[in-house]
Scaffold this motif. Structure first.
Motif, PDB file in Angstrom:
ATOM      1  N   ALA A 286       0.755  -1.170   0.352  1.00 52.65           N
ATOM      2  CA  ALA A 286       0.385  -0.237   0.131  1.00 52.65           C
ATOM      3  C   ALA A 286       0.717   1.063   0.094  1.00 52.65           C
ATOM      4  N   LEU A 287       1.705   1.250  -0.060  1.00 47.14           N
ATOM      5  CA  LEU A 287       3.223   1.871   0.583  1.00 47.14           C
ATOM      6  C   LEU A 287       3.744   2.412  -1.109  1.00 47.14           C
ATOM      7  N   GLN A 288       3.603   2.066  -1.543  1.00 43.75           N
ATOM      8  CA  GLN A 288       4.730   1.973  -2.668  1.00 43.75           C
ATOM      9  C   GLN A 288       4.745   2.707  -3.778  1.00 43.75           C
ATOM     10  N   HIS A 289       3.582   3.816  -4.390  1.00 45.34           N
ATOM     11  CA  HIS A 289       3.640   4.862  -4.532  1.00 45.34           C
ATOM     12  C   HIS A 289       4.709   5.698  -4.944  1.00 45.34           C
ATOM     13  N   ASN A 290       5.687   6.121  -3.734  1.00 48.62           N
ATOM     14  CA  ASN A 290       6.379   7.083  -3.956  1.00 48.62           C
ATOM     15  C   ASN A 290       7.592   6.389  -2.804  1.00 48.62           C
ATOM     16  N   VAL A 291       8.091   4.982  -3.399  1.00 47.37           N
ATOM     17  CA  VAL A 291       9.160   4.405  -3.436  1.00 47.37           C
ATOM     18  C   VAL A 291       9.479   4.331  -4.271  1.00 47.37           C
ATOM     19  N   SER A 292      10.781   4.467  -4.956  1.00 52.60           N
ATOM     20  CA  SER A 292      11.892   4.379  -5.763  1.00 52.60           C
ATOM     21  C   SER A 292      13.500   4.367  -5.458  1.00 52.60           C
ATOM     22  N   PRO A 293      13.689   2.792  -6.445  1.00 49.85           N
ATOM     23  CA  PRO A 293      15.393   2.985  -6.535  1.00 49.85           C
ATOM     24  C   PRO A 293      16.086   3.717  -6.245  1.00 49.85           C
ATOM     25  N   LEU A 294      17.512   3.144  -5.346  1.00 50.04           N
ATOM     26  CA  LEU A 294      18.157   4.123  -5.628  1.00 50.04           C
ATOM     27  C   LEU A 294      19.572   3.305  -6.159  1.00 50.04           C
ATOM     28  N   THR A 295      19.789   2.885  -7.685  1.00 46.57           N
ATOM     29  CA  THR A 295      20.736   2.201  -7.902  1.00 46.57           C
ATOM     30  C   THR A 295      21.912   3.219  -8.618  1.00 46.57           C
ATOM     31  N   TRP A 296      23.603   2.872  -8.640  1.00 45.13           N
ATOM     32  CA  TRP A 296      24.620   3.403  -9.221  1.00 45.13           C
ATOM     33  C   TRP A 296      24.947   2.009 -10.424  1.00 45.13           C
ATOM     34  N   GLY A 297      25.448   3.137 -11.252  1.00 45.52           N
ATOM     35  CA  GLY A 297      26.733   2.139 -12.145  1.00 45.52           C
ATOM     36  C   GLY A 297      28.091   2.357 -11.992  1.00 45.52           C
ATOM     37  N   LEU A 298      28.505   2.619 -12.787  1.00 41.23           N
ATOM     38  CA  LEU A 298      30.112   1.863 -12.493  1.00 41.23           C
ATOM     39  C   LEU A 298      30.814   3.051 -12.098  1.00 41.23           C
ATOM     40  N   ARG A 299      30.088   4.593 -13.209  1.00 48.47           N
ATOM     41  CA  ARG A 299      30.826   5.679 -13.809  1.00 48.47           C
ATOM     42  C   ARG A 299      30.647   6.936 -12.048  1.00 48.47           C
ATOM     43  N   GLU A 300      29.519   6.457 -11.452  1.00 46.64           N
ATOM     44  CA  GLU A 300      28.793   7.207 -10.501  1.00 46.64           C
ATOM     45  C   GLU A 300      29.757   6.570  -8.775  1.00 46.64           C
ATOM     46  N   THR A 584       7.913 -12.715  -5.753  1.00 48.66           N
ATOM     47  CA  THR A 584       8.692 -13.138  -6.844  1.00 48.66           C
ATOM     48  C   THR A 584       9.391 -11.775  -7.867  1.00 48.66           C
ATOM     49  N   LEU A 585       9.638 -12.343  -8.823  1.00 48.08           N
ATOM     50  CA  LEU A 585      10.578 -11.858  -9.836  1.00 48.08           C
ATOM     51  C   LEU A 585       9.352 -11.327 -10.537  1.00 48.08           C
ATOM     52  N   GLN A 586       8.611 -11.888 -11.163  1.00 49.42           N
ATOM     53  CA  GLN A 586       7.328 -11.037 -11.357  1.00 49.42           C
ATOM     54  C   GLN A 586       6.329 -10.347 -10.954  1.00 49.42           C
ATOM     55  N   GLU A 587       5.693 -10.334  -9.091  1.00 52.70           N
ATOM     56  CA  GLU A 587       5.892  -9.420  -8.411  1.00 52.70           C
ATOM     57  C   GLU A 587       5.859  -7.923  -8.371  1.00 52.70           C
ATOM     58  N   ALA A 588       7.727  -8.364  -8.568  1.00 52.18           N
ATOM     59  CA  ALA A 588       8.045  -6.983  -8.160  1.00 52.18           C
ATOM     60  C   ALA A 588       7.981  -6.047  -9.206  1.00 52.18           C
ATOM     61  N   VAL A 589       8.363  -6.972 -10.399  1.00 56.36           N
ATOM     62  CA  VAL A 589       8.477  -5.920 -11.946  1.00 56.36           C
ATOM     63  C   VAL A 589       7.179  -5.513 -12.280  1.00 56.36           C
ATOM     64  N   LEU A 590       6.125  -6.616 -11.839  1.00 54.05           N
ATOM     65  CA  LEU A 590       4.896  -6.072 -11.696  1.00 54.05           C
ATOM     66  C   LEU A 590       4.180  -4.496 -11.156  1.00 54.05           C
ATOM     67  N   ARG A 591       4.892  -4.518  -9.727  1.00 55.18           N
ATOM     68  CA  ARG A 591       4.492  -3.758  -8.719  1.00 55.18           C
ATOM     69  C   ARG A 591       5.163  -2.473  -9.236  1.00 55.18           C
ATOM     70  N   GLN A 592       6.103  -2.590  -9.774  1.00 55.16           N
ATOM     71  CA  GLN A 592       6.681  -1.363 -10.026  1.00 55.16           C
ATOM     72  C   GLN A 592       6.943  -0.603 -11.337  1.00 55.16           C
ATOM     73  N   LEU A 593       6.721  -1.978 -11.881  1.00 57.90           N
ATOM     74  CA  LEU A 593       6.044  -0.767 -13.120  1.00 57.90           C
ATOM     75  C   LEU A 593       4.072  -0.309 -12.917  1.00 57.90           C
ATOM     76  N   ARG A 594       3.784  -1.165 -12.056  1.00 56.53           N
ATOM     77  CA  ARG A 594       1.865   0.022 -11.866  1.00 56.53           C
ATOM     78  C   ARG A 594       2.379   0.839 -10.807  1.00 56.53           C
ATOM     79  N   THR A 595       3.575   1.896 -10.598  1.00 56.94           N
ATOM     80  CA  THR A 595       3.381   2.675 -10.234  1.00 56.94           C
ATOM     81  C   THR A 595       3.712   3.707 -11.503  1.00 56.94           C
TER      82      THR A 595
END
Lengths: 669, 346
Positions: A286-300, A584-595
């Motif tokens: 219920a609280l995922q609408h304003n949660v974003s991933p924080l990820t960095w690549g090699l450059r960062e 699961t992977l499916q749920e996680a992907v769907l949850r994020q795309l639903r945002t």
């Protein structure tokens, strides 16, 4: 026993009109205990509402240049004694029977004698010892004058930020901090000390941020906050309302702060090791609408490799190689004759690992120990350390080189950005802290953050800026903020349980200091020697919601009460919004795309999860979709698999031609 | 409390100039430095009820035994400030106060303490110019002339004792005035008086004032009666006797042992209580209303009053040297007067 009803009233009967200042006592001084310009003593009736922290006003007895001096003070010590010469006299007097003492007809004469530290003299000059005048309980106006708040609460200034109310004698006076001294440019930074679990540090910061957002004057520009959630779910529910009691609501009303959660909160958290669920306690669906991933690549990460490498790692040789890799290899085409002129595009840790592997293979193949002045042992060491970062910071550092970061440059006024690092390893926490703050600073220097003032809240400061121990990147950075941040609008709100264990220059540069309930052992350290013993005792016994505040305008620390935050506490939030199960992977992907598209269904993207694609391919498609935020989320996500689907349609197995039957085979027909 | 400014040594010196020789203020007051003039004496007093002096055990009070509502005491201080020839000029200061008990704490009753100061000297023994000069100080002058002492042959100490005596009279007058005011206002509420009852008929008739005497210059018993008094045990009182003087109507009195003397002087811990007959009757009347005593037994009234006095023996009035007999309320009066009026001796 009372006097006869017919007896005339005693002269001790003290009636005071309601509208007059409340007379508390009288200043006294002796040769052995004189009053000075900074301290005075006074006695009161036994039932006077005076205690440690009470603000009083002394009315002078003689006019100086036509003006009766007024001296404002805060009670710092108190004592009582009777006319008893020896405790033994009391024992003898009541035959060692306490019950007899309780029944005694007369109580001994007793004094309540208080010592007050001067807050302010009016007029300021000539500065004289405090006169033997009458002592009044300070009313609202007196409190404002005593704490020099009149200077910034006047029309035209209005830079007051409510920090709480001062209570005494049934009165409640709002106490304001000066925004110019809390958020710069005159002074800045805030440090909070207090034992854990008594709703001091986190609650005080939540309350103060709400107060700043409500009262920071528009003419001073915009303001936002970045909070690092370093333990538990403390800051995970800033957008969820708590249940406030009536007295808290009264305080909110009195201080002009909305009793509501923060309306604009954004959460950021790295992924867990598998890469598809965010590593945060705010995982309730219920609280995922304003949660974003924080990820960095090699450059960062390469920009802040120093954070993760200790002194043993970074000798001069290794440092030179890292610098070479960062400036010449990463994020640009690179080729070298030793490696056959092959062109490398190093954008991720995987690319970097492949680059090093080929380089070392080539050196071994050519039987060389040096490459561009770098020894093979150094190359091996640097490779080991750098590639290891991806493992140590799994979930934060991506292998594909893509970053998902805070919206630097698009920060919003009165927004709170929470970065949840509570579940991360120390290395990852340090890396996040160093990079986030450095980027914020860079943007503020360019006036390109999106807001003019930014509050950075860091708890457990004794861990990030310890008083002793090795010099770390994070500590250097905190020192830099503490000493120079106010010129940029970068303000450090820090908290810790033991102030004595924090670097002196960090806490010393905090213009405002707040103390909640303190540990007695901590109070025994030299840093608290300037606080009197009675005040220290009060600090060790403060109630929830009580604070002692030091502020540049206040000549002495002041005790205030603040309301319970209007947001869910971590514990309450964790109960009301329990963590979601590991998706699961499916749920996680769907949850994020639903945002991005709440209408998206599992059925519409299910084909991707039928085993045709690797997890990292799916996650890469998800990340790209989240990054590009297309209008057609489903189409964009699936489009990244079409070519794969086409190319991976299994070709029909070649049909082996039937071998012709040998001649004369009795079974061949 | 008067509003006239107190006399200062400087003002006196300026007023007298060469007419007198100023005396530097010493450490002690005349009350301390002059040896007691009065030698102890014994006298037989008629007993009110008993045929012979005997000890009465004062029964423990059924209630808390607290009866007094207020305490009255006065202080005085006399100092030689100058000599005109062989004639001393004495500055005397006096004060008195009633401290009432409110919620077990003592507070000043009524309009506060009474106090005064004056210059005491035999006006006939000094030149008129000195009197004129002293009048300029605005401090009242009290003539200590004693016709029984010739001016020429008077020993200076005789003049000093005369002055101190008149200072004492002034202090007693202030105490009596306060006692009268109490009796008028309080409706007979018990008042603990330090010392003997004043001669005021109003006070004696009012019945509220109870005198408690700590010193025993005069012992109202002789022979075996005196032996009985001196051997009273803690919590015992003597038979009631009647004290008759020329200057006051007869009052009932008895000795009360507050504390066991042990190996101390037999007078240690012993007080003499004075109550007017009206006081005894008042106590009896109240006891009769409560159904706890017959209305005609003065011994019961003496017991009750003795319980009240004994109840005031705690808290101790240490560090005062007279703590064995001094009620804390009386010490409080003295401390109050010293604080309110400045440095004053008892």
């Amino acid at each position: 026993m009372s006097p006869s009803p017919d007896a005339p009233p005693t002269s001790a009967a003290r009636e005071q009109p309601e509208d007059r200042p409340r007379l508390l006592g009288r200043v006294v001084a002796t040769e052995r205990r004189p009053n000075t310009t900074h301290e005075f003593h006074f006695w009161t009736a036994l039932d006077s509402p005076v205690g440690i922290g009470t603000i009083v006003r002394v009315e002078g007895t003689h006019a100086i240049e036509g003006q009766i001096p007024q001296v404002y003070g805060v009670v710092t010590d108190g004592m009582s004694y009777s006319d008893l010469a020896s405790p033994l006299h009391d024992v003898i007097g009541f035959d060692a029977d306490p019950a007899r003492a309780a029944r005694a007809a007369t109580e001994r004469a007793e004094i309540r004698l208080y010592t007050a530290a001067v807050l302010r003299h009016i007029p300021d000059e000539p500065l004289q010892p405090v006169a033997m005048g009458q002592v009044f309980l300070a009313d609202d106006r007196d409190v404002a004058v005593a704490l020099r708040m009149d200077g910034y609460l006047r029309e035209g200034a209005r830079t007051g930020i409510p920090v709480g109310v001062y209570r005494a004698g049934g009165m409640e006076s709002p106490i304001y901090l000066d925004a110019d001294f809390l958020l710069g440019p005159e002074a800045a930074h805030l440090n909070i000390t207090g034992v854990s679990g008594l709703a001091t540090k986190t609650s005080a910061v939540e309350w103060l941020l709400a107060s700043i957002f409500a009262h920071f004057p528009a003419k001073k520009g915009s303001v936002a906050a970045v909070c690092f959630n370093v333990k538990g779910p403390d800051l995970c529910f800033l957008d969820q309302p708590s249940t406030l009691e009536a007295r808290d609501r009264t305080l909110y009303e009195a201080l002009g702060v909305p009793a509501a959660p923060f309306p604009n909160v954004h959460y950021f958290a790295p992924y867990k090791a598998k890469g598809y669920a965010l590593n945060t306690l705010r995982s309730n669906p219920a609280l995922q609408h304003n949660v974003s991933p924080l990820t960095w690549g090699l450059r960062e990460v390469m920009q802040f490799a120093e954070v993760l490498l200790n002194k043993d790692d970074i000798d001069a040789k290794a440092d030179a190689l890292i610098d070479f890799v960062a400036s010449r290899v990463v994020d640009q085409p690179f080729s070298d004759p030793l490696m056959g002129g092959r062109q490398f595009q190093v954008r991720s840790f995987a690319d970097l690992d492949a680059f090093f592997r080929e380089l070392i293979d080539a050196m071994e193949g050519a039987n060389r120990e040096q490459w561009r002045t770098h020894h093979v042992a150094t190359i091996r060491k640097v490779r080991n350390r750098l590639v290891n970062i991806a493992t140590r910071c799994e979930g934060l550092v991506t292998n594909d080189g893509h970053a998902s970061d805070l919206p630097n440059g698009r920060s919003e006024d009165r927004a709170v950005y929470v970065i949840d690092v509570a579940n991360l390893e120390e290395d990852a926490q340090d890396l996040i802290f160093a990079r986030v703050v450095s980027k914020l600073r860079e943007h503020l220097e360019r006036r390109a953050l999106g807001v003019d003032h930014l509050v950075v809240f860091v708890d457990e400061l004794n861990k990030y800026a310890p008083a002793d121990g090795p010099e770390t990147y994070v500590r250097k950075m905190l020192l830099d903020i503490a000493e120079r941040g106010r010129y940029l609008g970068l303000v450090l709100f820090s908290a810790q349980q033991f102030r004595s264990q924090v670097h002196r220059r960090v806490v010393g540069n905090s213009g405002t200091a707040i103390y909640g309930r303190m540990d007695p052992d901590e109070l025994a350290t030299p840093g608290y020697a300037v606080i009197g013993p009675s005040t220290r005792t009060k600090l060790a016994t403060l109630d929830k919601g009580q604070l002692m505040v030091r502020h540049p305008h206040f000549a002495q620390p002041i005790f205030v009460r603040f309301p319970r935050p209007a947001v869910l506490s971590g514990r309450e939030g964790a109960e009301r919004f329990p963590q979601g199960e590991e998706p699961t992977l499916q749920e996680a992907v769907l949850r994020q795309l639903r945002t991005l598209d709440p209408q998206l269904t599992m059925a519409s993207i299910a084909t991707v999860f039928e085993g045709l694609y690797r997890d990292d391919e799916i996650l890469r498609a998800r990340d790209r979709t989240m990054r590009e935020r297309p209008s057609d989320v489903k189409g964009h996500f699936l489009s990244q698999f079409r070519s794969l689907v086409a190319s991976r349609v299994p070709a029909p197995s070649p049909v082996r031609p039937l071998r012709p039957a040998p001649l004369g085979d009795p079974y061949g027909t | 409390m008067g509003h006239r400014r107190q006399l200062t040594a400087r003002a006196l010196h300026e007023a007298l100039g060469p007419l007198a020789r100023a005396v530097a203020p010493g450490d002690g007051s005349l009350e301390v430095s002059l040896a007691a003039q009065e030698a102890g004496r014994t006298t037989a007093a008629p007993l009110l009820r008993d045929r012979a002096m005997r000890a009465h055990a004062v029964a423990a009070a059924a209630d808390d035994g607290v009866g007094f509502v207020a305490f009255l005491d006065g202080v005085q201080e006399s100092r030689v400030v100058a000599y005109v020839g062989t004639v001393p000029i004495v500055h005397g200061r006096t004060g008195a106060v009633i401290r009432a008990r409110v919620d077990r704490r003592l507070v000043t009753w009524g309009d506060g303490p009474r106090s005064d100061d004056a210059l005491y000297l035999p006006m006939g023994g000094v030149p008129p110019a000195v009197i004129d000069a002293l009048a300029a100080t605005a401090c009242p002058i009290v003539d200590t002339t004693d016709d029984t002492i010739g001016a020429e042959e008077a020993h200076p100490q005789q003049l000093l004792r005369r002055a101190v005596h008149l200072v004492q009279r002034e202090r007693e007058a202030q105490e009596q005035a306060l006692a009268v005011a109490w009796c008028r206002a309080s409706g007979g509420a018990p008042l603990y008086l330090d010392g003997g009852l004043p001669p005021s008929e109003e006070v004696l008739a009012g019945g509220g004032a109870i005198g408690v005497i700590k010193s025993h210059h005069t012992l109202y018993a002789t022979g075996s009666a005196l032996a009985t008094v001196m051997s009273l045990g803690a919590g015992e009182r003597s038979s009631i006797f009647v004290v008759e003087t020329r200057w006051r109507a007869p009052v009932a009195s008895w000795y009360l042992r507050l504390r066991a003397p042990g190996r101390r002087d037999p007078l240690w811990g012993l007080v003499r209580v004075e109550a007017s007959l009206a006081a005894l009757n008042g106590v009896l009347a109240r006891a009769a209303e409560g159904g706890s005593a017959p209305a005609d037994d003065p011994d019961l009234a003496a017991d009750r009053i003795s319980q009240w006095v004994a109840a005031e023996s705690a808290p101790l009035s240490l560090p005062d040297a007279r703590w064995d007999t001094m009620a804390y309320g009386i010490r409080d009066c003295e401390v109050y007067l010293r604080a309110a009026l400045g440095r004053l001796a008892t």
